[in-house]
Enzyme design. Structure first.
Site, short mmCIF file in Angstrom:
data_model
loop_
_atom_site.label_atom_id
_atom_site.label_comp_id
_atom_site.label_asym_id
_atom_site.label_seq_id
_atom_site.Cartn_x
_atom_site.Cartn_y
_atom_site.Cartn_z
N LYS A 1 0.78 -1.09 -0.08
CA LYS A 1 0.01 0.25 0.00
C LYS A 1 0.90 1.19 -0.04
O LYS A 1 2.07 1.32 0.29
CB LYS A 1 -0.91 0.12 1.37
CG LYS A 1 -0.29 0.06 2.47
CD LYS A 1 -1.04 -0.26 3.63
CE LYS A 1 -0.27 -0.32 5.07
NZ LYS A 1 -1.13 -0.76 6.02
N TYR B 1 17.58 29.42 7.17
CA TYR B 1 16.31 30.34 7.66
C TYR B 1 16.07 30.28 8.99
O TYR B 1 16.53 29.45 9.84
CB TYR B 1 15.33 29.33 7.11
CG TYR B 1 14.91 29.80 5.72
CD1 TYR B 1 14.84 30.91 5.11
CD2 TYR B 1 14.82 28.42 4.68
CE1 TYR B 1 14.65 31.02 3.56
CE2 TYR B 1 14.71 28.48 3.41
CZ TYR B 1 14.61 29.81 2.84
OH TYR B 1 14.39 29.90 1.40
C1 LIG Z 1 -0.49 -1.59 7.01
C2 LIG Z 1 -1.06 -2.97 7.50
C3 LIG Z 1 -0.09 -3.98 7.70
C4 LIG Z 1 1.39 -4.06 7.45
O1 LIG Z 1 1.85 -3.62 8.73
P1 LIG Z 1 3.46 -3.27 8.94
O2 LIG Z 1 3.55 -2.95 10.27
O3 LIG Z 1 3.82 -2.21 7.74
O4 LIG Z 1 3.90 -4.71 8.71
C5 LIG Z 1 -0.88 -5.07 8.02
N1 LIG Z 1 -1.97 -5.22 8.24
C6 LIG Z 1 -3.00 -3.99 8.10
C7 LIG Z 1 -4.41 -4.35 7.99
C8 LIG Z 1 -2.35 -3.01 7.58
O5 LIG Z 1 -3.10 -1.85 7.42
#
Ligand SMILES: *Cc1c(COP(=O)(O)O)cnc(C)c1O
Length: 362
Positions: free
Chosen positions: A35, A260
Site C-alpha cells: 500500500k 532560515y
Molecule cells: C499496513 C498494514 C499491515 C502491514 O503492517 P506493517 O507494520 O507495515 O508490517 C498489515 N495489516 C494491515 C491491516 C495493515 O493496514
C-alpha cells in the site's frame, strides 16, 4: 548534469526481506503489503518483484489495486479496507481483488450486489474483527452472526479468512497483544476458517500470532517495525538508499548563523556543506540540528533548518568534503529509523511520504 538527488531502490534486498518474512512462518501464506506506493518505494516495481513468491499482495484501496493490474500484476490483491462504495464490488469481482469486510454497510452492499450479480467469479472476503485496536472491524460478540450472514451470500466464496490487527505489536511485551490473541481465538473457537493477524512486528516477535496468513509490510522494506527503531533479530536489508551530493562548501565564521530563521549558530569557525536535498524531495522539514547524514561514508550533523531543495551540514571535522562528495540521507549506512527518531516520527512516515520528485532508481 541533472540534480543528483535520488532514491535507489534495491529490489534484491526487497526479495531477500520477503524470504526472511517467509522463513519465519514457512507454512503460512504471505500477503505482501504494498500500500501507499509500497511505502514510498514504487508500488509497481515492488509488486512485480514480489508477486512470484507472495501468495497475495495487499493495498489500502481499489485505486491502488487497479494501478497494479494495469501495470501487469497478476496475483490476487487484498484490499485492506475493503470497498469504499458499492460500485467497487463489480471491479473487485472482475479483477480478483479480495475484500476485507469490516462494517455492516459492506455486508448490506454485498447482499444487494448479489441480487443482480450473474458473473462466474465469486468474491473472496476477509472478515475483520476488532479485538482491541478499535479502528476497524466487528465486535467479537457480533462476529458469529456476521460470519453466518457473509456465508449466506451466494457471490461470496467460502474461503473466508478471519482477521484482526494488533494495536501494540511494536512493543511485543505489551499485555495487550496476548489479550487480543486470546479474544480472537475465543471468538472463533468453533469455526474452521483460515485466520490472519500478524503484521511485521507480530510476525517477527509474537510467534503465537503467526497464522494461516501473515501480512508483513515495513519489514519487506528493511526497516525495523519496533518502537524507537529497536533492532530486529532477523537479517533485514534496507531497500531504499536516499542519496544526493554536496553542491557547495563554505566557511562560516564563529558567531554567524546558517539557514532560515538562524536556527544554527557556529560555535567555532566552521565548514558548512550544502547538499542538494530538501523537504521537497522527502527529507523531513522538522529534522533538527545534529540529525546525522553520511558524507563520503562518515557521519556529519545537520546544521540549520531544512530548506525545500537544500540542507546544510557541519563538516568542520571533515575537511576533505568538497562539491561532489556523496551524501546518504538514509539507507545502507544510516537507518531510516535513526533519522525518524531524531524527527519524532517513525520510518513508515518518512518512507511513505517520499514525493514523486524524488527520482526512484531501480
Ligand atoms: C499496513 C498494514 C499491515 C502491514 O503492517 P506493517 O507494520 O507495515 O508490517 C498489515 N495489516 C494491515 C491491516 C495493515 O493496514
Amino acid at each position: 548534469m541533472s540534480r543528483p538527488c535520488q532514491a535507489n531502490i534495491n529490489l534484491d534486498a526487497l526479495q531477500h526481506n520477503f524470504a526472511v518474512a517467509k522463513s519465519l512462518a514457512p507454512h503460512s501464506k504471505t500477503a505482501a503489503v504494498v500500500k501507499a506506493n509500497a511505502y514510498g518505494h514504487g508500488a509497481t516495481e515492488c509488486a512485480l518483484a514480489l508477486e512470484g513468491e507472495a501468495d497475495a499482495l495487499a493495498v489500502a484501496c481499489i485505486d491502488e489495486a487497479i494501478a497494479l493490474r494495469s501495470a501487469g500484476v497478476t496475483r490476487a490483491i487484498l484490499l485492506l479496507e475493503g470497498v469504499f462504495r458499492i460500485d467497487e464490488l463489480q471491479q473487485a469481482a472482475d479483477n480478483n481483488f479480495w475484500i476485507v469486510i469490516h462494517e455492516q454497510w459492506q455486508i448490506d452492499s454485498l447482499l444487494s450486489f448479489a441480487k443482480n450479480y450473474s458473473g462466474e467469479e465469486k468474491l473472496s472476503a476477509w472478515l475483520k474483527i476488532d479485538t482491541g485496536m478499535h479502528r476497524l472491524g466487528f465486535e467479537p460478540s457480533q462476529s458469529q452472526a456476521v460470519l453466518e450472514q457473509l456465508r449466506s451470500i451466494k457471490c461470496v466464496n467460502d474461503d473466508i479468512v478471519l482477521c484482526s490487527h494488533f494495536a501494540c505489536a511494536d512493543t511485543p511485551e505489551a499485555a495487550e497483544n496476548a489479550a487480543q490473541l486470546t479474544l480472537f481465538d475465543s471468538t472463533f473457537k468453533n469455526v474452521n476458517y483460515a485466520t490472519s493477524i500478524a503484521n511485521s512486528a507480530a510476525l517477527i516477535a509474537l510467534e503465537e500470532s503467526r497464522r494461516d496468513w501473515n501480512r508483513p509490510g515495513i519489514m519487506l522494506y528493511g526497516s525495523s517495525p519496533f518502537q524507537y527503531g529497536k533492532s530486529v533479530m532477523v537479517d533485514l536489508r534496507p531497500v531504499m538508499t536516499f542519496e544526493s551530493e554536496v553542491i557547495s562548501v563554505s566557511h562560516v565564521r564563529k558567531g554567524h548563523s546558517v539557514g532560515y530563521s538562524k536556527q544554527w549558530r557556529a560555535e567555532r569557525d566552521s565548514l558548512i556543506a550544502t547538499v542538494a536535498v530538501g523537504y521537497g524531495d522527502g527529507y523531513p522539514l522538522n529534522a533538527p540540528n545534529a540529525t546525522p547524514v553520511m558524507i563520503d561514508g562518515v557521519r556529519a550533523p545537520l546544521a540549520g533548518r531544512v530548506s525545500m531543495d537544500m540542507i546544510t551540514v557541519d563538516v568542520t571535522d571533515l575537511p576533505s568534503v568538497t562539491a561532489g562528495s556523496k551524501v546518504e540521507l538514509w539507507g545502507e549506512q544510516l537507518s531510516v529509523n535513526e533519522v525518524a527518531m531524531h524527527c519524532n516520527t517513525i520510518s513508515y512516515e518518512l518512507l511513505t511520504r517520499m514525493p514523486l520528485r524524488a527520482k526512484r532508481q531501480y
